[in-house]
Design a protein around this motif. Structure first.
Motif, PDB file in Angstrom:
ATOM      1  N   ILE A 107       0.837  -1.202   0.000  1.00  0.00           N
ATOM      2  CA  ILE A 107       0.000   0.000   0.000  1.00  0.00           C
ATOM      3  C   ILE A 107       0.876   1.259   0.000  1.00  0.00           C
ATOM      4  CG2 ILE A 107      -1.728   1.308   1.285  1.00  0.00           C
ATOM      5  CD1 ILE A 107      -2.803  -1.402   2.311  1.00  0.00           C
ATOM      6  N   GLY A 111       0.091   2.503  -3.367  1.00  0.00           N
ATOM      7  CA  GLY A 111      -1.214   3.015  -2.994  1.00  0.00           C
ATOM      8  C   GLY A 111      -1.668   4.216  -3.785  1.00  0.00           C
ATOM      9  N   ILE A 139      -3.609   2.289   7.916  1.00  0.00           N
ATOM     10  CA  ILE A 139      -4.126   2.558   6.576  1.00  0.00           C
ATOM     11  C   ILE A 139      -5.571   3.013   6.710  1.00  0.00           C
ATOM     12  CG2 ILE A 139      -2.625   0.849   5.442  1.00  0.00           C
ATOM     13  CD1 ILE A 139      -5.079  -1.016   5.267  1.00  0.00           C
ATOM     14  N   TYR A 153      -7.123   1.487  -0.548  1.00  0.00           N
ATOM     15  CA  TYR A 153      -6.538   1.906   0.735  1.00  0.00           C
ATOM     16  C   TYR A 153      -5.248   2.672   0.524  1.00  0.00           C
ATOM     17  CZ  TYR A 153      -9.922  -1.321   2.600  1.00  0.00           C
ATOM     18  OH  TYR A 153     -11.102  -1.938   2.908  1.00  0.00           O
ATOM     19  N   GLU A 154      -4.984   3.601   1.440  1.00  0.00           N
ATOM     20  CA  GLU A 154      -3.718   4.320   1.434  1.00  0.00           C
ATOM     21  C   GLU A 154      -3.201   4.404   2.871  1.00  0.00           C
ATOM     22  OE1 GLU A 154      -4.728   8.152  -0.076  1.00  0.00           O
ATOM     23  OE2 GLU A 154      -5.868   8.721   1.701  1.00  0.00           O
TER      24      GLU A 154
END
Lengths: 197, 242, 197
Positions: A107, A111, A139, A153-154
């Motif tokens: 991520i 991401g 996240i 998601y980030e």
């Protein structure tokens, strides 16, 4: 002995059933719920609860019956508060699991990424790892995929703090694996596909 | 209940009994494979499969492995000199491998049976899952982490996978998901492809699994399939695009 | 009576504390953990557990102490199972397929073990069975294979709890299962006899 069994007060048995229900419940149970589940009248449930309250009370038992807003629940006796606090307060966690670390790395570098993508790259379902990282606030959701509509998601500012990064671009260089996120993504997916199951 | 392939009852010209006994007899050379019509076994399996509403992928996979192992053994028996591109595994080794695997599998199947019994016996034991209703929960803070950890796991994920070992080649087959993914990608990017072009360089077992994947896509309504006649090329196209 | 209270056996108090800890715990607690949290010796904790076991047992209480998954935990009495079933569903155990049980058996005996290894033993890909077991939290990731890089799996404490195992040693010896050689030979001879007849 056999005789005693036969004349057992039926409320005793109901009381044991209610105790059993309370010990497996993850929320307080109302008299209404208890009556439904035991297939008994509310009156008899109340009688059973009275019996339990006499047994499971402060000073006599470490398990105490408590009447709260939502109904009845079991709690720890107050005299055990210190030991309970020691049980619940857990030491700082030293590291993340392999699954969490891999998911986080994917991520962070690619991401925002969706769960199916993470699963493809890691070769295993990412559901529980993602859920765990969301719960830890490392996240967070970042909109949806244009194509499939899957949640992406980030990483969060907390992630940057925990890893001592000054911002999202402060990640260590990975140039030998690809110049940008797209190249890295292509490489990871290619390797994952060839790794097979 | 899943289909128990190894217990599949067979009534063939040369043999009567469960599938795993047939395998055992073959491996002990007490039954000549050339007398066994493998097509009959396939028919028996398909009949069993047809009794069910859903396609049992696990059972199909298991059956494929065993049937292809038999085919392999039979082919080697009939053409002992043919180089089947599986150097390092002579028929005896293949048979030994299969016998060993069957023995190991039987032990684990028994272990699974034990677990199933245990589950039944313990089905009246209820306990709470998750936190207690009135108990305090504490957050567990995470210690400071090194960014280098992220790099090292990504490097490991990007590392070239090792060459697949040839040791189990005769018995290994690719996961169905690999072909499902590959065909989905093709349908997305091209909208249409010729099945034969995609599989004609693959080993036979892979081709069969690829074909199963195709059927699965058709069943899920993700793909349309057309074939002019038996043994003609198969065309596949995106169901939603048509 | 008052006299008795004053000279209360100190283990009684410890027993109540242990009861309190067990009622708030979300997993079985080992004697070691209980001793640490109560700041007592393991011996005294064991004595206290013995006292609790006498009180919280089938037929006498709806809450039962059990030794499971390497520790101690509270559960519902078996006689209350019907009412419990009406209160909660048991998604963990429901609908475990033959494939899932076989995969679980391989992981329980050989874990940590990767999907390719499981597939080699079972003769079929284990992907969906593994995913289902992870979702039920009966197995969990345990790092990656050194060579192939495939994720490895092991059973969780929940597995032992669901199956009522006090620990890994509670599984029967694999060699004792199946009775391969003998059983096979017997079946062969049986068939041979019938065919000969």
């Amino acid at each position: 002995m056999e005789r005693l069994r036969l004349v057992e007060n039926p409320v005793d048995r109901l009381a044991r059933t209610v105790e059993a229900l309370l010990v497996i419940a993850s929320k307080p149970l109302s008299i209404d719920e208890l009556a439904t589940v035991t297939e008994e009248t509310e009156e008899r449930v109340e009688t059973a609860l009275g019996l339990i309250a006499g047994r499971l009370r402060e000073g006599r038992s470490g398990i105490v019956l408590e009447h709260v807003a939502g109904g009845y629940a079991l709690r720890a006796a107050r005299e055990a508060a210190e030991a309970c606090a020691r049980l619940v307060e857990r030491p700082v966690q030293r590291g993340l699991t392999q699954a969490a670390l891999e998911t986080l790395a994917v991520i962070a570098y690619l991401g925002p990424v969706s769960r199916p993508e993470i699963a493809r790259i890691r070769g295993v379902a990412a559901d529980s790892a993602v859920a765990g990282l969301v719960e830890r606030a490392l996240i967070a959701e970042a909109g949806r995929d244009q194509e499939g509509g899957a949640v992406r998601y980030e990483t969060t500012p907390l992630f940057e703090r925990v890893f001592g990064l000054s911002g999202p671009d402060d990640l260590p260089e990975l140039e030998d694996l690809g110049g940008d996120a797209d190249e890295l993504r292509a490489r990871l997916e290619d390797v994952a596909a060839r790794r097979g199951a | 209940m899943a289909l128990a392939v190894r217990e599949l009852p067979l009534d063939l010209d040369a043999f009567e009994g469960p599938f795993d006994l047939l395998l055992t007899l073959v491996l002990r050379e007490e039954l000549e494979l050339r007398d066994v019509d493998i097509a009959e076994i396939v028919v028996a399996f398909l009949e069993r499969l047809a009794d069910r509403d859903e396609l049992d992928l696990d059972a199909c996979g298991e059956f494929l492995v065993l049937a292809s192992a038999l085919l392999e053994l039979k082919a080697r028996g009939l053409f002992p000199d043919e180089d089947l591109d599986l150097e390092g595994l002579d028929p005896e080794e293949a048979a030994e491998e299969l016998a060993e695997r069957l023995a190991a599998y039987r032990r684990f199947r028994a272990a699974a049976g034990w677990l199933e019994e245990r589950l039944k016996a313990e089905s009246d034991r209820y306990f709470r899952l998750g936190p207690a209703p009135l108990s305090p929960t504490a957050e567990r803070p995470l210690a400071q982490q090194e960014p280098a950890q992220l790099v090292s796991v990504l490097r490991a994920l990007a590392a070239e996978p090792p060459e697949p070992s040839l040791g189990h080649l005769v018995l290994s087959y690719p996961p169905l998901s690999r072909f499902l993914e590959r065909f989905r990608t093709l349908l997305r990017s091209r909208g249409r492809f010729a099945f034969d072009n995609e599989v004609d360089r693959l080993p036979r077992v892979d081709q069969v699994v690829a074909f199963l994947a195709l059927l699965e896509l058709r069943k899920r309504n993700e793909a349309q399939i057309a074939q002019a006649g038996p043994f003609e090329p198969i065309t596949v196209w995106n169901a939603s695009a048509s």
